[in-house]
Design a protein around this motif. Structure first.
Motif: not given
Length: 71
Positions: A11-12, A15-16
């Motif tokens: 998920r991170t 997003d990044r």
């Protein structure tokens, strides 16, 4: 003393990078995105420093990965 490299989850990474899940896995297979590392029996993540380097310069990551494979 530098801090240890954090492990970040999908998920991170999504997003990044702004990439989709399928694009990330396709790029891993092509060697143009950092591969995951196994963190448990059913879990995996990415080194935060690898993702930061890819975000800073995606083209360099490909060049760098290709060079590592040929060594």
């Amino acid at each position: 003393m530098s801090e240890p490299d954090r492990i970040i989850r999908l998920r991170t990474v999504l997003d990044r990078t702004g990439l989709s899940r399928s694009t990330i896995y396709r790029k891993i297979a092509e060697g143009t995105f950092p591969a995951q590392i196994k963190i448990s029996v059913n879990g995996a993540g990415w080194r935060e420093s690898d993702i930061n380097r890819w975000v800073a310069d995606p083209v360099y990551w490909h060049t760098n990965a290709s060079r590592k494979k040929s060594d």
